[in-house]
Scaffold this motif. Structure first.
Motif, PDB file in Angstrom:
ATOM      1  N   VAL A  37       0.837  -1.206   0.000  1.00 50.68           N
ATOM      2  CA  VAL A  37       0.000   0.000   0.000  1.00 50.68           C
ATOM      3  C   VAL A  37       0.865   1.248   0.000  1.00 50.68           C
ATOM      4  N   LYS A  38       1.907   1.255   0.818  1.00 52.39           N
ATOM      5  CA  LYS A  38       2.799   2.428   0.863  1.00 52.39           C
ATOM      6  C   LYS A  38       3.486   2.642  -0.480  1.00 52.39           C
ATOM      7  N   SER A  39       3.882   1.562  -1.143  1.00 55.46           N
ATOM      8  CA  SER A  39       4.516   1.677  -2.458  1.00 55.46           C
ATOM      9  C   SER A  39       3.548   2.277  -3.474  1.00 55.46           C
ATOM     10  N   LEU A  40       2.297   1.822  -3.445  1.00 54.10           N
ATOM     11  CA  LEU A  40       1.280   2.372  -4.346  1.00 54.10           C
ATOM     12  C   LEU A  40       1.067   3.857  -4.091  1.00 54.10           C
ATOM     13  N   GLU A  41       0.998   4.219  -2.825  1.00 53.68           N
ATOM     14  CA  GLU A  41       0.744   5.620  -2.481  1.00 53.68           C
ATOM     15  C   GLU A  41       1.906   6.514  -2.911  1.00 53.68           C
ATOM     16  N   ARG A  42       3.135   6.009  -2.814  1.00 50.84           N
ATOM     17  CA  ARG A  42       4.283   6.791  -3.288  1.00 50.84           C
ATOM     18  C   ARG A  42       4.215   6.997  -4.792  1.00 50.84           C
ATOM     19  N   ARG A  43       3.848   5.955  -5.522  1.00 48.30           N
ATOM     20  CA  ARG A  43       3.774   6.066  -6.983  1.00 48.30           C
ATOM     21  C   ARG A  43       2.658   7.004  -7.423  1.00 48.30           C
ATOM     22  N   ILE A  44       1.541   6.957  -6.710  1.00 50.90           N
ATOM     23  CA  ILE A  44       0.402   7.797  -7.081  1.00 50.90           C
ATOM     24  C   ILE A  44       0.581   9.219  -6.565  1.00 50.90           C
ATOM     25  N   GLY A  45       1.298   9.347  -5.457  1.00 46.95           N
ATOM     26  CA  GLY A  45       1.561  10.666  -4.915  1.00 46.95           C
ATOM     27  C   GLY A  45       0.491  11.186  -3.983  1.00 46.95           C
ATOM     28  N   ALA A  46      -0.329  10.271  -3.466  1.00 47.05           N
ATOM     29  CA  ALA A  46      -1.400  10.684  -2.541  1.00 47.05           C
ATOM     30  C   ALA A  46      -1.820   9.479  -1.709  1.00 47.05           C
ATOM     31  N   PRO A  47      -2.323   9.705  -0.513  1.00 46.17           N
ATOM     32  CA  PRO A  47      -2.820   8.593   0.314  1.00 46.17           C
ATOM     33  C   PRO A  47      -4.047   7.934  -0.322  1.00 46.17           C
ATOM     34  N   LEU A  48      -4.061   6.612  -0.276  1.00 49.17           N
ATOM     35  CA  LEU A  48      -5.232   5.860  -0.762  1.00 49.17           C
ATOM     36  C   LEU A  48      -6.110   5.419   0.398  1.00 49.17           C
ATOM     37  N   PHE A  49      -5.516   5.280   1.574  1.00 48.56           N
ATOM     38  CA  PHE A  49      -6.253   4.863   2.771  1.00 48.56           C
ATOM     39  C   PHE A  49      -5.907   5.798   3.926  1.00 48.56           C
ATOM     40  N   ALA A  50      -6.928   6.146   4.709  1.00 49.33           N
ATOM     41  CA  ALA A  50      -6.718   6.890   5.941  1.00 49.33           C
ATOM     42  C   ALA A  50      -6.661   5.881   7.078  1.00 49.33           C
ATOM     43  N   ARG A  51      -5.560   5.897   7.847  1.00 48.64           N
ATOM     44  CA  ARG A  51      -5.379   4.902   8.898  1.00 48.64           C
ATOM     45  C   ARG A  51      -5.337   5.581  10.254  1.00 48.64           C
ATOM     46  N   THR A  52      -6.016   4.974  11.208  1.00 46.05           N
ATOM     47  CA  THR A  52      -5.883   5.356  12.602  1.00 46.05           C
ATOM     48  C   THR A  52      -5.611   4.082  13.388  1.00 46.05           C
ATOM     49  N   SER A  53      -5.434   4.203  14.692  1.00 41.98           N
ATOM     50  CA  SER A  53      -5.191   3.011  15.512  1.00 41.98           C
ATOM     51  C   SER A  53      -6.424   2.128  15.586  1.00 41.98           C
ATOM     52  N   ARG A  54      -7.579   2.678  15.219  1.00 45.86           N
ATOM     53  CA  ARG A  54      -8.821   1.920  15.352  1.00 45.86           C
ATOM     54  C   ARG A  54      -9.497   1.572  14.034  1.00 45.86           C
ATOM     55  N   ALA A  55      -9.177   2.281  12.967  1.00 47.45           N
ATOM     56  CA  ALA A  55      -9.943   2.065  11.729  1.00 47.45           C
ATOM     57  C   ALA A  55      -9.090   2.351  10.502  1.00 47.45           C
ATOM     58  N   VAL A  56      -9.516   1.757   9.392  1.00 49.05           N
ATOM     59  CA  VAL A  56      -8.924   1.998   8.077  1.00 49.05           C
ATOM     60  C   VAL A  56     -10.058   2.408   7.151  1.00 49.05           C
ATOM     61  N   ALA A  57      -9.870   3.462   6.374  1.00 40.75           N
ATOM     62  CA  ALA A  57     -10.918   3.931   5.465  1.00 40.75           C
ATOM     63  C   ALA A  57     -10.281   4.393   4.161  1.00 40.75           C
ATOM     64  N   LEU A  58     -11.014   4.250   3.076  1.00 36.74           N
ATOM     65  CA  LEU A  58     -10.551   4.743   1.785  1.00 36.74           C
ATOM     66  C   LEU A  58     -10.598   6.261   1.746  1.00 36.74           C
ATOM     67  N   THR A  59      -9.573   6.882   1.176  1.00 37.98           N
ATOM     68  CA  THR A  59      -9.649   8.308   0.886  1.00 37.98           C
ATOM     69  C   THR A  59     -10.484   8.482  -0.386  1.00 37.98           C
ATOM     70  N   SER A  60     -10.795   9.703  -0.725  1.00 39.56           N
ATOM     71  CA  SER A  60     -11.582   9.938  -1.939  1.00 39.56           C
ATOM     72  C   SER A  60     -10.816   9.484  -3.182  1.00 39.56           C
ATOM     73  N   ILE A  61      -9.493   9.699  -3.172  1.00 44.61           N
ATOM     74  CA  ILE A  61      -8.679   9.250  -4.317  1.00 44.61           C
ATOM     75  C   ILE A  61      -8.638   7.730  -4.365  1.00 44.61           C
ATOM     76  N   GLY A  62      -8.479   7.099  -3.194  1.00 42.16           N
ATOM     77  CA  GLY A  62      -8.461   5.639  -3.144  1.00 42.16           C
ATOM     78  C   GLY A  62      -9.774   5.038  -3.597  1.00 42.16           C
ATOM     79  N   ALA A  63     -10.881   5.638  -3.158  1.00 43.27           N
ATOM     80  CA  ALA A  63     -12.205   5.125  -3.538  1.00 43.27           C
ATOM     81  C   ALA A  63     -12.414   5.218  -5.043  1.00 43.27           C
ATOM     82  N   ARG A  64     -11.960   6.328  -5.632  1.00 39.67           N
ATOM     83  CA  ARG A  64     -12.114   6.491  -7.082  1.00 39.67           C
ATOM     84  C   ARG A  64     -11.248   5.485  -7.835  1.00 39.67           C
ATOM     85  N   LEU A  65     -10.032   5.266  -7.350  1.00 37.27           N
ATOM     86  CA  LEU A  65      -9.147   4.298  -8.008  1.00 37.27           C
ATOM     87  C   LEU A  65      -9.743   2.892  -7.949  1.00 37.27           C
ATOM     88  N   VAL A  66     -10.267   2.504  -6.795  1.00 37.88           N
ATOM     89  CA  VAL A  66     -10.882   1.183  -6.652  1.00 37.88           C
ATOM     90  C   VAL A  66     -12.091   1.053  -7.571  1.00 37.88           C
TER      91      VAL A  66
END
Length: 301
Positions: A37-66
């Motif tokens: 995931v980190k490799s993908l985000e570096r190549r795309i240049g933006a976060p694809l997932f928002a991560r916290t200690s409790r949850a993982v969620a798609l960012t708007s860019i990640g959701a569109r890519l999926v």
């Protein structure tokens, strides 16, 4: 261009929203999923997932890519399957497995119909045990498994059998004379546990963490096979929820089966890997669905 593994990690994590479950589903380590995931985000240049200690969620860019990727991936998989089937037809070898007597009866009927329609495809039948059934599908050791639901990380076919739950207790147990019990009794008596190799949702559907009123369910010893489960029950080491078919296929002089009407029904269905959806697999699932289409055939299972 995305590598196949990168695409699989992205789409699986978008569904699971959990790094551990995604790793288990793809048979990777959690660190491999995180690095991908980190490799993908570096190549795309933006976060694809928002991560916290409790949850993982798609960012708007990640959701569109999926959203953009998913139909293309399905289309490529379908194109490859179509080419394979055009070249081979329904032939070769199909490995099918079942868990338990009811699933075995359903499988035998499906195999008979499948064999009459596709004589050029050799069917190998395997019995899977509770502790290794899902692993056989995940590893590709079998093509189709008829098993109890729910099961995660696989394609699930139509429900072939739905049955009420009963509680297996020792013949001399103080509940043995009851005409019915509720799930509340699971807090009063140790419950034999299913193996950890089963997906958690499969285990929790059958044996919840708490009763309907919120009392914790008592844990008994752990078993790896269904005969072992019944032996532990007969030995007085715990009780265990079973499907109605068990009362017919596994009658024992040392066990009593009591209806448990407030428990959800147990459902049985064929499951297989998305990446292993071939012509023979689809043809077999169609046959399995057809043999249970009439009320008479479902009842006889």
């Amino acid at each position: 261009m995305l590598e196949r593994t990168e695409t699989e990690v992205l789409l699986a994590l978008a569904e699971e929203l959990h790094f551990g479950r995604t790793a288990e589903r793809l048979r990777l380590t959690t660190s491999q999923v995180s690095r991908t995931v980190k490799s993908l985000e570096r190549r795309i240049g933006a976060p694809l997932f928002a991560r916290t200690s409790r949850a993982v969620a798609l960012t708007s860019i990640g959701a569109r890519l999926v959203e953009d990727l998913r139909p293309h991936v399905k289309g490529m998989d379908a194109a490859v399957r179509t080419a394979i089937e055009a070249g081979r037809g329904v032939s070769g070898t199909l490995r099918v497995a079942f868990v338990g007597a009811a699933a075995g009866q359903l499988l035998l009927k499906a195999v008979a119909l499948f064999g009459s329609r596709y004589p050029d495809c050799e069917v190998h039948i395997h019995e899977a045990q509770v502790h290794d059934a899902c692993e056989r599908v995940y590893s590709g050791a079998v093509d189709v498994l008829i098993t109890g639901l729910p099961v995660r990380g696989v394609r699930v076919g139509p429900v072939l059998l739905s049955e009420p739950q009963f509680l297996a207790v020792p013949r001399r147990h103080r509940l043995a004379n009851r005409t019915k019990v509720t799930r509340e009794v699971l807090a009063d008596h140790p419950v034999v546990q299913m193996p950890d190799t089963l997906p958690e949702e499969t285990r929790r559907y059958r044996i919840p963490d708490t009763t309907p009123s919120g009392r914790p369910v008592r844990h008994g010893p752990k078993a790896n096979t269904f005969p072992e489960i019944l032996t532990l029950v007969a030995a007085g080491q715990g009780v265990f929820p079973v499907g109605e078919h068990v009362t017919r296929f596994y009658p024992r002089p040392d066990i009593t089966y009591i209806p448990m009407p407030d428990a959800p029904p147990l459902q049985w269905a064929p499951v297989w890997l998305d990446t292993n959806e071939t012509g023979p697999v689809r043809a077999f699932v169609t046959c399995a669905t057809e043999i249970t289409a009439s009320p008479a055939s479902t009842k006889s299972a």
